[in-house]
Design a protein around this motif. Structure first.
Motif, PDB file in Angstrom:
ATOM      1  N   HIS A  54     -35.579 -72.835  22.722  1.00 46.33           N
ATOM      2  CA  HIS A  54     -34.354 -72.632  21.942  1.00 46.33           C
ATOM      3  C   HIS A  54     -33.176 -73.053  22.815  1.00 46.33           C
ATOM      4  O   HIS A  54     -32.972 -72.495  23.908  1.00 46.33           O
ATOM      5  CB  HIS A  54     -34.204 -71.173  21.519  1.00 46.33           C
ATOM      6  CG  HIS A  54     -32.864 -70.867  20.922  1.00 46.33           C
ATOM      7  ND1 HIS A  54     -32.492 -71.318  19.675  1.00 46.33           N
ATOM      8  CD2 HIS A  54     -31.794 -70.165  21.416  1.00 46.33           C
ATOM      9  CE1 HIS A  54     -31.255 -70.903  19.418  1.00 46.33           C
ATOM     10  NE2 HIS A  54     -30.811 -70.218  20.455  1.00 46.33           N
ATOM     11  N   ASP A  84     -36.842 -74.251  18.245  1.00 42.05           N
ATOM     12  CA  ASP A  84     -36.571 -73.155  17.319  1.00 42.05           C
ATOM     13  C   ASP A  84     -35.072 -72.999  17.070  1.00 42.05           C
ATOM     14  O   ASP A  84     -34.354 -72.394  17.860  1.00 42.05           O
ATOM     15  CB  ASP A  84     -37.140 -71.857  17.905  1.00 42.05           C
ATOM     16  CG  ASP A  84     -37.037 -70.699  16.928  1.00 42.05           C
ATOM     17  OD1 ASP A  84     -37.189 -70.927  15.720  1.00 42.05           O
ATOM     18  OD2 ASP A  84     -36.792 -69.574  17.377  1.00 42.05           O
ATOM     19  N   CYS A  86     -32.515 -74.983  17.310  1.00 44.27           N
ATOM     20  CA  CYS A  86     -31.655 -75.473  18.397  1.00 44.27           C
ATOM     21  C   CYS A  86     -30.339 -76.016  17.839  1.00 44.27           C
ATOM     22  O   CYS A  86     -30.333 -76.827  16.905  1.00 44.27           O
ATOM     23  CB  CYS A  86     -32.371 -76.573  19.173  1.00 44.27           C
ATOM     24  SG  CYS A  86     -33.840 -75.988  20.068  1.00 44.27           S
ATOM     25  N   ARG A 110     -33.855 -70.475  12.952  1.00 51.56           N
ATOM     26  CA  ARG A 110     -34.430 -69.775  14.105  1.00 51.56           C
ATOM     27  C   ARG A 110     -35.396 -68.683  13.654  1.00 51.56           C
ATOM     28  O   ARG A 110     -35.016 -67.762  12.923  1.00 51.56           O
ATOM     29  CB  ARG A 110     -33.291 -69.179  14.932  1.00 51.56           C
ATOM     30  CG  ARG A 110     -33.691 -68.763  16.323  1.00 51.56           C
ATOM     31  CD  ARG A 110     -32.468 -68.322  17.092  1.00 51.56           C
ATOM     32  NE  ARG A 110     -32.816 -67.887  18.428  1.00 51.56           N
ATOM     33  CZ  ARG A 110     -31.987 -67.237  19.226  1.00 51.56           C
ATOM     34  NH1 ARG A 110     -30.762 -66.961  18.813  1.00 51.56           N
ATOM     35  NH2 ARG A 110     -32.369 -66.875  20.432  1.00 51.56           N
TER      36      ARG A 110
END
Length: 376
Positions: A54, A84, A86, A110
């Motif tokens: 992330h 995830d 980003c 996310r």
């Protein structure tokens, strides 16, 4: 009241001594008397490397170069990056890579590391899964060392050794000391059968043993090894497989990460209550001694302080215990007021011990307030 204080004092003292000294000593003696060596040999299975990330823009170029530099036949490796939610350039940078072995999964919303790992593993083809995080640097021989242990048919998962570098402050030195102590316990556990956890920075496992993680799982590096052990396979520690990370230099920088990790232990028990059952968990004694009691440590210290203070005049032993605890607290306070004192070994160990237990107490409160832990 005296009777209650006596029981509280001796019970808390016994459990504290057991978790911090007795259990490590027992594992060390067991490893010396009846070790279970791993039958290591050269083995080159296909390997799938899984990285969940992330907002890893700062690290992704270095990580890709690091993985490409592993001393392992490249044709036997595939790599999956699961991004995830980003919001930086992580996905863009990853997709610019010319490495044909790399698959980039871009999840715009996310969902958390566990969901990303599940989806990434579903796309893998390797006999072995290598799990690693975006930030840490791996030694070139790390993968070969891990799979050499997996060549033993009794071994289902193997963790590498995480080293701390750029240890500058007294607090960081204390954390590094604690981590070295933790690795000694893991090594002894491994030599006697299985360790109960691995470092999320670097571990490998047989793909056939992987089971999808519950949504929102924080401590995949504990739940996965415990599931492997429950399937009858060993979880071992391999110090020749190395990764490097940097510790937090000050308590505040460590606080958020540590509280989340420690709260993850409470979540783990909620997600997998079978871990507390001696009939279902083959590593029950180790799990309770190494993990569960650590969560209780701050409350046991409070109980010991109050009960020894109440019994102060009953026997010199209680007075000694109370003064020792008070002296430790004064040492921590002095190290905070005069940072130079924090470089003295007893002070830096006391400071690290104080904050790690403070964070453990705060983790329980954080988990009680919010059972849905932060995804990362």
């Amino acid at each position: 009241m005296t009777h209650i204080a006596w029981w509280a004092c001796w019970a808390s003292a016994f459990l504290l001594v057991h978790m911090f000294a007795g259990y490590p000593l027992l594992m060390w003696l067991w490893a010396r008397v009846r070790p279970r060596p791993v039958v290591r040999k050269a083995w080159l299975p296909t390997v799938s490397i899984v990285v969940a990330v992330h907002d890893g823009e700062r690290y992704i170029r270095t990580k890709l170069a690091n993985l490409q530099g592993l001393d392992y036949p490249p044709e036997l490796i595939d790599i999956v990056f699961a991004c995830d939610g980003c919001h930086d350039n992580t996905v863009t940078i990853a997709r610019r890579s010319t490495d044909a072995r790399l698959t980039v999964l871009d999840f715009p919303n996310r969902r958390g590391k566990a969901a990303c790992v599940n989806d990434a593993v579903a796309l893998t083809r390797g006999e072995v899964l290598l799990m690693t995080d975006i930030r840490q640097r791996l030694s070139p021989s790390a993968l070969k060392e891990l799979v050499a242990s997996l060549a033993d048919p009794d071994v289902g998962a193997v963790g590498g050794e995480l080293h701390m570098e750029n240890v500058r402050t007294g607090f960081a030195q204390g954390v590094d000391f604690y981590w070295r102590y933790e690795k000694l316990i893991r090594h002894a556990e491994s030599l006697t059968g299985s360790t109960i956890g691995v470092s999320g920075a670097l571990y490998a496992m047989r793909r056939s043993l992987f089971k999808p993680l519950p949504a929102g799982t924080v401590l995949d590096d504990v739940l996965i090894p415990m599931r492997v052990a429950a399937q009858g396979k060993r979880v071992v520690f391999e110090p020749k497989a190395m990764a490097w990370d940097q510790p937090s230099q000050e308590p505040e920088a460590e606080r958020r990460r540590k509280i989340r990790t420690l709260a993850g232990n409470f979540q783990l028990i909620q997600l997998a209550p079978w871990l507390l059952s001696p009939w279902r968990n083959p590593l029950w004694f180790r799990f309770v001694s190494h993990k569960v009691l650590r969560l209780l440590a701050p409350w046991l210290i409070v109980a010991l302080t109050l009960s020894s203070g109440f019994l102060f005049n009953r026997h010199p032993m209680y007075a000694l215990a109370f003064c020792a605890l008070g002296g430790g607290a004064l040492l921590v306070g002095a190290a905070r007021v005069r940072p130079g004192l924090g470089r003295w070994m007893p002070a830096r160990i006391a400071v690290a011990f104080f904050y790690l237990n403070l964070f453990a107490a705060q983790a329980l409160l954080a988990f009680a307030r919010n059972r849905r832990l932060h995804l990362w």
